[in-house]
Design a protein around this motif. Structure first.
Motif, PDB file in Angstrom:
ATOM      1  N   GLU A   1       7.140   3.958   2.720  1.00 16.94           N
ATOM      2  CA  GLU A   1       8.552   4.391   3.837  1.00 16.94           C
ATOM      3  C   GLU A   1       7.355   5.077   4.838  1.00 16.94           C
ATOM      4  O   GLU A   1       7.986   5.707   5.580  1.00 16.94           O
ATOM      5  CB  GLU A   1       9.128   5.126   2.702  1.00 16.94           C
ATOM      6  N   GLY A   2       6.405   5.151   4.241  1.00 15.55           N
ATOM      7  CA  GLY A   2       5.726   5.746   5.554  1.00 15.55           C
ATOM      8  C   GLY A   2       5.628   4.646   7.151  1.00 15.55           C
ATOM      9  O   GLY A   2       5.959   3.510   6.768  1.00 15.55           O
TER      10      GLY A   2
ATOM     11  N   ASN B   1      -1.139  -1.419  -0.442  1.00 14.49           N
ATOM     12  CA  ASN B   1      -1.190  -1.978  -0.593  1.00 14.49           C
ATOM     13  C   ASN B   1       1.072  -2.528  -0.833  1.00 14.49           C
ATOM     14  O   ASN B   1       1.183  -3.636  -0.202  1.00 14.49           O
ATOM     15  CB  ASN B   1      -0.490  -2.567  -2.882  1.00 14.49           C
ATOM     16  N   ALA B   2       1.631  -1.476  -0.928  1.00 15.21           N
ATOM     17  CA  ALA B   2       2.840  -1.255  -0.439  1.00 15.21           C
ATOM     18  C   ALA B   2       3.079  -0.999   1.476  1.00 15.21           C
ATOM     19  O   ALA B   2       4.065  -1.777   1.673  1.00 15.21           O
ATOM     20  CB  ALA B   2       3.817  -0.404  -0.855  1.00 15.21           C
ATOM     21  N   ALA B   3       2.447   0.351   1.715  1.00 15.81           N
ATOM     22  CA  ALA B   3       2.717  -0.477   2.883  1.00 15.81           C
ATOM     23  C   ALA B   3       2.344  -1.092   3.743  1.00 15.81           C
ATOM     24  O   ALA B   3       2.545  -1.642   4.997  1.00 15.81           O
ATOM     25  CB  ALA B   3       1.609   0.776   2.971  1.00 15.81           C
ATOM     26  N   CYS B   4       0.871  -2.280   3.745  1.00 20.61           N
ATOM     27  CA  CYS B   4       0.763  -3.081   4.216  1.00 20.61           C
ATOM     28  C   CYS B   4       1.747  -3.718   4.298  1.00 20.61           C
ATOM     29  O   CYS B   4       2.111  -4.992   5.153  1.00 20.61           O
ATOM     30  CB  CYS B   4      -0.451  -3.995   3.705  1.00 20.61           C
ATOM     31  N   ALA B   5       1.959  -4.867   2.750  1.00 18.80           N
ATOM     32  CA  ALA B   5       3.602  -5.502   2.793  1.00 18.80           C
ATOM     33  C   ALA B   5       4.405  -5.190   3.763  1.00 18.80           C
ATOM     34  O   ALA B   5       4.914  -5.990   4.327  1.00 18.80           O
ATOM     35  CB  ALA B   5       4.079  -5.408   1.893  1.00 18.80           C
ATOM     36  N   ARG B   6       4.665  -3.942   3.531  1.00 19.26           N
ATOM     37  CA  ARG B   6       6.283  -3.519   4.544  1.00 19.26           C
ATOM     38  C   ARG B   6       5.514  -3.688   5.961  1.00 19.26           C
ATOM     39  O   ARG B   6       6.823  -4.636   6.903  1.00 19.26           O
ATOM     40  CB  ARG B   6       6.224  -1.905   4.054  1.00 19.26           C
ATOM     41  N   THR B   7       4.735  -3.489   6.124  1.00 22.14           N
ATOM     42  CA  THR B   7       4.438  -3.607   8.004  1.00 22.14           C
ATOM     43  C   THR B   7       4.494  -4.592   7.672  1.00 22.14           C
ATOM     44  O   THR B   7       5.409  -5.243   9.335  1.00 22.14           O
ATOM     45  CB  THR B   7       3.128  -3.264   8.234  1.00 22.14           C
ATOM     46  N   ALA B   8       3.720  -5.979   7.549  1.00 20.66           N
ATOM     47  CA  ALA B   8       4.398  -7.791   7.577  1.00 20.66           C
ATOM     48  C   ALA B   8       5.356  -7.617   7.267  1.00 20.66           C
ATOM     49  O   ALA B   8       5.732  -9.223   7.646  1.00 20.66           O
ATOM     50  CB  ALA B   8       3.401  -7.889   6.885  1.00 20.66           C
ATOM     51  N   GLY B   9       7.058  -6.951   7.220  1.00 25.21           N
ATOM     52  CA  GLY B   9       7.689  -7.162   7.223  1.00 25.21           C
ATOM     53  C   GLY B   9       8.588  -7.090   6.237  1.00 25.21           C
ATOM     54  O   GLY B   9       9.580  -8.436   5.673  1.00 25.21           O
ATOM     55  N   TYR B  10       7.668  -7.187   4.989  1.00 25.28           N
ATOM     56  CA  TYR B  10       7.881  -7.663   3.501  1.00 25.28           C
ATOM     57  C   TYR B  10       9.025  -6.570   2.563  1.00 25.28           C
ATOM     58  O   TYR B  10       9.082  -5.423   3.172  1.00 25.28           O
ATOM     59  CB  TYR B  10       6.813  -7.902   2.164  1.00 25.28           C
TER      60      TYR B  10
END
Lengths: 465, 534
Positions: free
Chosen positions: A335-336, B197-206
């Motif tokens: 969420e960051g 792990n969570a943040a990179c995945a989210r940045t890549a749209g997951y």
């Protein structure tokens, strides 16, 4: 290895067998293997790793590594005109002295108390970059200028809620590759061409490309090709007219002589600080900056750490800490904003040292000197038969394009011949910018003397003969 | 006077340097110079004049940047003082920064990379002129392949999170090549895997699914089985997790994800406790990454430069960032011609000096040495756990009786309940004894957490000292809590008042912002608001 004596390694204090036995007894374990009881047998490696024999003595290690490295030929031993986002500048001795200090070199993630020094040094880096850029907010460095540009564009999309960005076509393919991948899958990247004759951004094309679905534009000045954009204000006005953000990439070492992007209206400035006191290191000296005004709508979209000044319990004492920590992935995981992690803090400290050494006058004199030397090289090269300088009438900083098409020779071939003479010729552009023909990007900085440049022209004349 | 000198107290009477050093701008002496650029030679001036003066208005800088002006010795003194106010790993028993593998960075490796043969190489030089550095990068890749069991590596990522991100992009490319990129839009990770792990995945749209621990402290296998589907792109997981507990069902985790058509990527940022013990490939992983600044000893640089190494199986090798470093039996070269590559993660080939350092470190240890590193790291950790758990109020949640590998996530929940003292206050007080202490990554699943990782670099005496410091602070928390509550006392500065850092009206990320916002002074520059109709 001598099997009679136990393996006691200088880097491993407790490799001494008696200490191990004492510690095992303390924890009630019969053997070290017991500590690995959770690892199933099916995935245990029951053989030694097949690695080369080590060099256990420091003397042997140094001989081995230096023996391999001896095959390198350096930019010091040769005359180099290589740039392209990584440039050979003079590195003041104090920069190396400070970044070699073990206290800075070996520290990591200390708190503002026991690692006060790095907080202050990085706050000062942010502050000096802030003066150079005339912006109030500068991040603790990210990995490199590629990352800084990609993040700046992602920020523009989050701020505007839009899904398309524009990027100058003079941003080189490697950097574009990073940007396109980084903005995928939700944000589309479109290129804005430059005028073929002047190399300036094509304002008519920009205006056509702009509409209210565009989040931001990335344009660089000086550009990858060394060109100074002279219509910054007009570009920013067009971008702002559709409610988009102007993201301007800049080589900070140019800012003793060039107006900072904020002066012509940029919302975000970004780039790489390798030029500020950091050795080229085969590409290992990069770090990226992102700067903006002190507008919380923008600041809150920065993923990086921001070290800020804060009072302590003692009057007149400077303390530091993380500004708006809740933005970060350290605080809020996915969420960051994007992510934050170890990046390139030591190069930030180093760039701060560099700016403190240079001061306002040093930065101006350095910029003037780089412009004069690169113009001199450009003009002298233009004297050679068949050598054309495509954007000769434009203002350049540090780098410029040389077109060898009319010589009938290929850049690769000329560079090979120069290499035999101890000269590293400019980066071959014929693959990345085929529209420029057999062209190369030459980089001239304050390290080049007139004698160096005259020698280059003389040697190139012979090669071309 | 007492002679002979009396006995020393059990804990050292530390005081950190306190230079009360001003901000560098306050040291400015107008006209002073720190370094002089080389003057432009007359022959150049004669030919081209002053091209900077020819810049048009609106391009040429008219007011010089308001940088400080200092003579060279004053710049040096200022930064030397700041360095003394910084407790680098060399100076302290740096076991307090768990998950980060603070180990000794051998000085000889620093010396090797300061050589012009590393520092003065331009990354665009012809391959024939950089055979030495290419050979080292190539050799390092061979070493990491054997250490992990993977088939190929890229050494391009600038740090661990960048390597995670590179792995996410390769996962995306792999699914795209199979026409499944749109459908597979979920990544699964665990709460005790690094936040990146969570943040990179989210940045890549997951979309990110985070598994919580089960009662044993292991990631919940049933939750994984419930989470996987045709939307699963990958599992990003670390092991041992941040708790130091090795997930004994890791093969099953990988199998469940594979059966759902996803890939498994192993976060081995910290592989220190399992070098030569178990490998990513052996548990079935498709990708992994190492942090060369953690397990492989390169110095942490106050937060980088670091270096990340991403390893993949041969099925994924075509997606590696370009260029790769290749060897044809005679010469080393960069291979840019990789059509399926995910492209560039960073400029050029990587953080070269740290690649050289990591190579030298592995070659100074060899197979036996690496295994010794792992075993001693695990021994040190279990020994320190034994010492810490002797302190009343400290605990190691989850998996009672089970060993930990290289680190432990502890809790002061008992102490906090008894005394009202919190983990961050204990950290501030620990600084008074000359050691660093870190709470833990957020969120605090473990209440009042702290994470200790005593790598192979510390002696038994070092660990005893660190544990004794924690025991003393715990005693103070009970008997003289105000000492802890008002700490630090022997540090460079006193307690920071954090409120301003979260208040947009008062935060100051630069000295100019402080002067403008807090002192109300005028600063050079155009404006401070952003235009545009946002």
């Amino acid at each position: 290895m001598d099997q009679a004596r136990p393996f006691v390694h200088p880097y491993i204090p407790n490799s001494e067998p008696e200490v191990k036995a004492e510690m095992l007894a303390a924890i009630g374990a019969a053997s070290i293997d017991e500590l690995y009881a959770d690892i199933p047998e099916s995935i245990r490696l029951r053989r030694p790793l097949a690695l080369p024999e080590p060099f256990l003595s420091e003397a042997a290690l140094v001989r081995h590594v230096e023996g391999i490295l001896a095959r390198n030929r350096t930019v010091r031993e040769n005359l180099s005109f290589l740039g392209g986002g990584c440039a050979q500048h003079h590195v003041p001795a104090v920069c190396d002295e400070v970044n070699s200090r073990a206290e800075f070199l070996t520290a990591y993630a200390g708190e503002p108390y026991e690692d006060h020094g790095r907080f202050q040094a990085l706050f000062e880096y942010e502050s000096m970059m802030g003066e150079l850029l005339e912006m109030d907010v500068v991040n603790v460095p990210v990995y490199d200028g590629f990352q800084a540009a990609a993040t700046a564009l992602r920020m523009s999309a989050r701020i505007t809620g839009r899904r398309r960005v524009l990027v100058s076509a003079h941003v080189p393919p490697d950097k574009r590759s990073k940007i396109v991948d980084y903005l995928a899958p939700d944000i589309a990247v479109e290129l804005v061409p430059h005028e073929p004759a002047t190399g300036q951004l094509d304002l008519a094309a920009l205006e056509r490309a702009l509409d209210d679905s565009i989040a931001g534009l990335l344009v660089e000045s000086p550009s990858y090709l060394g060109l100074i954009e002279t219509r910054g204000s007009e570009i920013v006005r067009l971008v702002h007219a559709v409610g988009a953000l102007a993201v301007v990439g800049v080589d900070p070492i140019s800012l003793g002589v060039l107006d900072p992007p904020a002066r012509y209206g940029a919302d975000i400035a970004c780039g790489d600080i390798q030029s500020l006191g950091i050795h080229v290191q085969y590409g290992g000296g990069h770090a990226g900056f992102i700067a903006c005004h002190d507008d919380p709508r923008v600041v809150m979209e920065l993923p990086s750490r921001l070290f800020g000044l804060a009072p302590t319990r003692v009057e007149g004492e400077y303390g530091f800490g993380d500004v708006a920590w809740e933005r970060t992935s350290f605080a809020r995981r996915e969420e960051g904003k994007e992510w934050v992690g170890t990046a390139a803090a030591l190069w930030g400290i180093t760039a701060g040292v560099y700016l403190a050494l240079m001061g306002p006058h040093g930065m101006r004199e350095l910029g003037e000197g780089i412009m004069a030397r690169s113009r001199y090289a450009l003009e002298r090269l233009a004297e050679l038969p068949g050598v054309r300088i495509p954007f000769r009438e434009q203002h350049h900083f540090k780098e410029f394009v040389v077109d060898f098409s009319a010589t009938g020779r290929r850049v690769a071939e000329l560079n090979r011949a120069l290499l035999e003479r101890g000269i590293f010729g400019g980066i071959d552009l014929s693959r990345d910018f085929p529209e420029l023909g057999q062209a190369a990007l030459w980089c001239v900085t304050e390290i080049h003397t007139q004698a160096d440049l005259d020698r280059l022209v003389a040697e190139l004349a012979e090669v071309l003969r | 006077m007492s002679w002979p000198i009396g006995p020393r107290p059990p804990l050292r009477r530390f005081h950190q340097a306190r230079w009360d050093e001003p901000i560098i701008f306050e040291l400015s002496q107008p006209g002073a110079r720190g370094v002089l650029p080389p003057p432009v030679e007359p022959g150049i001036r004669e030919r081209v004049g002053d091209p900077a003066a020819a810049l048009p208005a609106g391009v040429r800088r008219t007011s010089p940047p308001a940088l400080p002006e200092l003579s060279q010795v004053h710049v040096l003194r200022h930064y030397d003082r700041l360095s003394q106010e910084n407790l680098g790993a060399d100076l302290n028993i740096d076991v307090g920064q768990g998950t980060c593998t603070m180990k000794y960075s051998p000085k000889v490796n620093d010396q090797l990379v300061r050589s012009p043969k590393v520092a003065e190489l331009h990354p665009a030089q012809d391959d024939s002129t950089v055979q030495g550095v290419l050979e080292i990068i190539w050799r390092l890749e061979q070493l990491l392949r054997e250490i992990s069991g993977m088939d190929r590596f890229t050494l391009q990522p600038g740090a661990g999170s960048a390597a995670i991100y590179a792995n996410v992009l390769m996962i995306r490319a792999w699914h795209a090549a199979r026409g499944e990129a749109d459908r597979r839009d979920e990544v699964i990770t665990t709460i005790f895997s690094h936040p990146s792990n969570a943040a990179c995945a989210r940045t890549a749209g997951y979309r990110v699914i985070t598994l919580q621990p089960d009662r044993n402290g292991d990631p919940d296998l049933d939750a994984l089985k419930a989470a996987v589907s045709e939307r699963t792109a990958a599992l990003l997981i670390t092991n041992p997790e941040d708790t130091g507990i090795f997930n004994p069902r890791i093969e099953e985790f990988v199998r469940v994800v594979h059966e759902a058509g996803g890939l498994a990527s192993y976060d081995q940022a910290n592989a220190n406790g399992i070098l030569g013990i178990t490998r990513a490939r052996d548990a079935g992983f498709d990708l992994c990454h190492f942090n060369l600044h953690k397990t492989f000893s390169t110095p942490h640089g106050s937060g980088g430069p670091a270096a990340g190494a991403s390893g993949v199986t041969s099925e994924l090798a075509r997606f590696l960032p370009r260029p790769t470093v290749e060897f044809d039996g005679t010469r080393y070269y960069l291979d840019h011609d990789r059509p399926d590559s995910i492209g560039k993660i960073r400029p050029w080939v990587g953080v070269t000096p740290n690649l050289v350092r990591a190579y030298a470190w592995i070659m100074s240890l060899g197979a036996e040495g690496l295994r010794e590193v792992a075993e001693v790291a695990a021994l040190n950790n279990n020994y320190l756990m034994h010492k810490v758990l002797e302190i009343r109020g400290a605990s190691a949640p989850f998996a009672p009786g089970r060993r930990r590998i290289e680190q432990v996530r502890y809790s002061w929940a008992g102490l906090a309940e008894e005394t009202g003292i919190h983990t961050e206050q204990i950290g501030a007080r620990a600084a008074d004894f000359g050691v660093h202490y870190w709470e833990s990554h957020h969120p605090f699943i473990v209440p009042e957490p702290f994470t200790l990782e005593p790598t192979e670099s510390y002696s038994k005496a070092d660990l005893d000292e660190y544990a004794a410091i924690l025991a003393e602070v715990a005693r103070e928390a009970r008997e003289e809590p105000d000492v802890v509550r008002t700490a630090p006392h022997a540090s460079t500065i006193h307690q920071v008042e954090h409120d301003v850092l979260d208040d947009p009206a008062r935060w100051a990320v630069t000295w100019r912002a402080y002067r403008r916002k807090v002192r109300g002074e005028a600063v050079e520059g155009p404006r401070d608001a952003v235009e545009g109709p946002r």
